[in-house]
Design a protein around this motif. Sequence first.
Motif, PDB file in Angstrom:
ATOM      1  N   ASP A  13       0.861  -0.185  -4.769  1.00 21.66           N
ATOM      2  CA  ASP A  13       1.109   1.366  -4.488  1.00 21.66           C
ATOM      3  C   ASP A  13       2.717   1.516  -4.683  1.00 21.66           C
ATOM      4  O   ASP A  13       3.506   0.597  -4.105  1.00 21.66           O
ATOM      5  CB  ASP A  13       0.614   1.887  -3.510  1.00 21.66           C
ATOM      6  CG  ASP A  13       0.467   3.538  -3.519  1.00 21.66           C
ATOM      7  OD1 ASP A  13       1.281   4.313  -4.057  1.00 21.66           O
ATOM      8  OD2 ASP A  13      -0.625   4.015  -3.321  1.00 21.66           O
ATOM      9  N   ASP A  14       3.097   2.488  -5.345  1.00 24.51           N
ATOM     10  CA  ASP A  14       4.732   2.771  -5.516  1.00 24.51           C
ATOM     11  C   ASP A  14       5.044   3.729  -4.309  1.00 24.51           C
ATOM     12  O   ASP A  14       6.397   3.890  -4.279  1.00 24.51           O
ATOM     13  CB  ASP A  14       4.901   3.263  -6.928  1.00 24.51           C
ATOM     14  CG  ASP A  14       4.475   4.657  -6.968  1.00 24.51           C
ATOM     15  OD1 ASP A  14       3.381   4.855  -6.814  1.00 24.51           O
ATOM     16  OD2 ASP A  14       5.075   5.569  -7.873  1.00 24.51           O
ATOM     17  N   GLU A  15       4.412   4.211  -3.417  1.00 20.25           N
ATOM     18  CA  GLU A  15       4.712   5.082  -2.354  1.00 20.25           C
ATOM     19  C   GLU A  15       4.710   3.875  -1.161  1.00 20.25           C
ATOM     20  O   GLU A  15       3.662   3.611  -0.736  1.00 20.25           O
ATOM     21  CB  GLU A  15       3.717   6.053  -2.045  1.00 20.25           C
ATOM     22  CG  GLU A  15       3.501   7.187  -3.368  1.00 20.25           C
ATOM     23  CD  GLU A  15       2.736   8.216  -3.103  1.00 20.25           C
ATOM     24  OE1 GLU A  15       2.490   8.710  -1.951  1.00 20.25           O
ATOM     25  OE2 GLU A  15       2.008   8.596  -4.054  1.00 20.25           O
ATOM     26  N   PRO A  16       5.829   3.869  -0.368  1.00 16.30           N
ATOM     27  CA  PRO A  16       5.832   3.019   0.856  1.00 16.30           C
ATOM     28  C   PRO A  16       5.107   3.476   1.772  1.00 16.30           C
ATOM     29  O   PRO A  16       4.652   2.658   2.748  1.00 16.30           O
ATOM     30  CB  PRO A  16       7.479   3.323   1.186  1.00 16.30           C
ATOM     31  CG  PRO A  16       8.124   3.419  -0.216  1.00 16.30           C
ATOM     32  CD  PRO A  16       7.093   4.174  -0.947  1.00 16.30           C
ATOM     33  N   ASP A  17       4.957   4.728   2.026  1.00 11.10           N
ATOM     34  CA  ASP A  17       4.082   5.423   3.054  1.00 11.10           C
ATOM     35  C   ASP A  17       2.814   4.931   3.072  1.00 11.10           C
ATOM     36  O   ASP A  17       2.189   4.571   4.057  1.00 11.10           O
ATOM     37  CB  ASP A  17       4.239   6.982   3.017  1.00 11.10           C
ATOM     38  CG  ASP A  17       5.829   7.624   3.597  1.00 11.10           C
ATOM     39  OD1 ASP A  17       6.632   6.704   4.038  1.00 11.10           O
ATOM     40  OD2 ASP A  17       6.030   8.728   3.244  1.00 11.10           O
ATOM     41  N   ILE A  54      -8.274  -6.258  -4.104  1.00 10.87           N
ATOM     42  CA  ILE A  54      -6.801  -5.719  -4.368  1.00 10.87           C
ATOM     43  C   ILE A  54      -7.415  -4.129  -4.529  1.00 10.87           C
ATOM     44  O   ILE A  54      -8.205  -3.650  -5.162  1.00 10.87           O
ATOM     45  CB  ILE A  54      -6.550  -5.987  -6.091  1.00 10.87           C
ATOM     46  CG1 ILE A  54      -6.300  -7.824  -5.933  1.00 10.87           C
ATOM     47  CG2 ILE A  54      -5.395  -5.422  -6.372  1.00 10.87           C
ATOM     48  CD1 ILE A  54      -6.023  -8.196  -7.427  1.00 10.87           C
ATOM     49  N   ILE A  55      -6.535  -3.517  -3.894  1.00  9.89           N
ATOM     50  CA  ILE A  55      -6.439  -1.971  -3.723  1.00  9.89           C
ATOM     51  C   ILE A  55      -5.233  -1.580  -4.469  1.00  9.89           C
ATOM     52  O   ILE A  55      -4.014  -1.591  -4.255  1.00  9.89           O
ATOM     53  CB  ILE A  55      -6.379  -1.392  -2.343  1.00  9.89           C
ATOM     54  CG1 ILE A  55      -7.514  -2.204  -1.555  1.00  9.89           C
ATOM     55  CG2 ILE A  55      -6.392  -0.089  -2.381  1.00  9.89           C
ATOM     56  CD1 ILE A  55      -7.374  -1.949   0.224  1.00  9.89           C
ATOM     57  N   LEU A  56      -5.658  -0.821  -5.663  1.00 10.60           N
ATOM     58  CA  LEU A  56      -4.782  -0.314  -6.754  1.00 10.60           C
ATOM     59  C   LEU A  56      -4.423   1.261  -6.642  1.00 10.60           C
ATOM     60  O   LEU A  56      -5.627   1.883  -6.671  1.00 10.60           O
ATOM     61  CB  LEU A  56      -5.198  -0.584  -7.893  1.00 10.60           C
ATOM     62  CG  LEU A  56      -4.912  -2.102  -8.481  1.00 10.60           C
ATOM     63  CD1 LEU A  56      -5.835  -2.238  -9.720  1.00 10.60           C
ATOM     64  CD2 LEU A  56      -3.585  -2.342  -8.849  1.00 10.60           C
ATOM     65  N   ASP A  57      -3.303   1.680  -6.747  1.00 13.61           N
ATOM     66  CA  ASP A  57      -3.205   3.149  -7.038  1.00 13.61           C
ATOM     67  C   ASP A  57      -3.236   3.551  -8.420  1.00 13.61           C
ATOM     68  O   ASP A  57      -2.697   2.265  -9.162  1.00 13.61           O
ATOM     69  CB  ASP A  57      -1.710   3.553  -6.532  1.00 13.61           C
ATOM     70  CG  ASP A  57      -1.410   5.051  -6.799  1.00 13.61           C
ATOM     71  OD1 ASP A  57      -2.407   5.562  -6.758  1.00 13.61           O
ATOM     72  OD2 ASP A  57      -0.387   5.522  -6.874  1.00 13.61           O
ATOM     73  N   VAL A  58      -3.643   4.453  -8.998  1.00  6.29           N
ATOM     74  CA  VAL A  58      -4.017   4.647 -10.554  1.00  6.29           C
ATOM     75  C   VAL A  58      -2.277   5.033 -11.202  1.00  6.29           C
ATOM     76  O   VAL A  58      -2.038   4.284 -12.018  1.00  6.29           O
ATOM     77  CB  VAL A  58      -4.807   5.786 -10.859  1.00  6.29           C
ATOM     78  CG1 VAL A  58      -4.703   6.057 -12.116  1.00  6.29           C
ATOM     79  CG2 VAL A  58      -6.244   5.368 -10.329  1.00  6.29           C
TER      80      VAL A  58
END
Length: 233
Positions: A13-17, A54-58
Motif C-alpha cells: 500500500d502507498d499509504e503509511p497509515d 499478499i494483501i494489495l491496495d488497488v
Amino acid sequence: MKQIDKNKILLVDDEPDILEFVGYNLKKEGFEVLISHSGHEALEIAKRELPQLIILDVMMPGIDGIETCQEIKKIPELDNTIIAFLTARGEDYSQIAGFEAGADDYISKPIKPKVLVSRIKALLKRYKQEMPVSGEEIPQVITIGDLVIDRERYIIVNRGEELMLPKKEFELLILLTSKPDKVFTRDEIYAGVWGDDIVVGDRTIDVHIRKVREKIGQHHITTIKGVGYKFVK
C-alpha cells in the motif's frame, strides 16, 4: 526449491497509515509482516520471501494493484500464494478486475481490526484444508471425456493441452466435476470454494465461471437460472 512461508504476509500500500494499522494488528496475531510501498517493490519482495498471503491496495502509483496481481500470477514459485485486495474502492468493476487478475478475496476498507484479522485467518485456514464435497473422497485424477484434472499437480489437460488455473478457478472446477450433472447452488459453491466465513462480492462466482469456461469450453458448465451451475459431460 524454496517453499512458501506459511507465517509470512506481505502488505502492499502507498499509504503509511494503512500499512501501520494492518501490520500492527497482524503482528499481534503472531504473523511475520513484510511491508511494500509500491507494486514494483512488492514483486521483488514476493519473489525473494515467498509469503503465504499478499494483501494489495488497488490504487497505487506506478503499477497499480491489478497489474501487480497479474505479474505475481506469472511467477511459478508464487502459485500457492494467496492474494487479497484491501481497498476503499467498492465498485463492481473494481472487484471484477481484481478477480479476473487472479485475486482470491476482496476486503473493503474501512474495516475493524478484529474483523480484518478474522477474515485473514479464515482465508489462510481455507488453504490448509482439502476442499470438502459432501464428505466424499475425491480422486487425485479426475477424467471426464477429453478433460483430465490432476489435483496433486494442480493442472488440467483439455484435449491434450496442459493448462494451469488460478487456485479458485481450479477449486471451482474440482467442485463442479466432483458430481457431474448435479446442480450446485450459489450457496454451495460459496461454501465449497470460498468457505462459509469468507464474504465475497455477488459477482465473484460469475467471474470465475466465465474464466473457467474460457479455458475448458463453454459447453461444459451450464447455468441454471436463479439456482446455480452444473458440469455437463
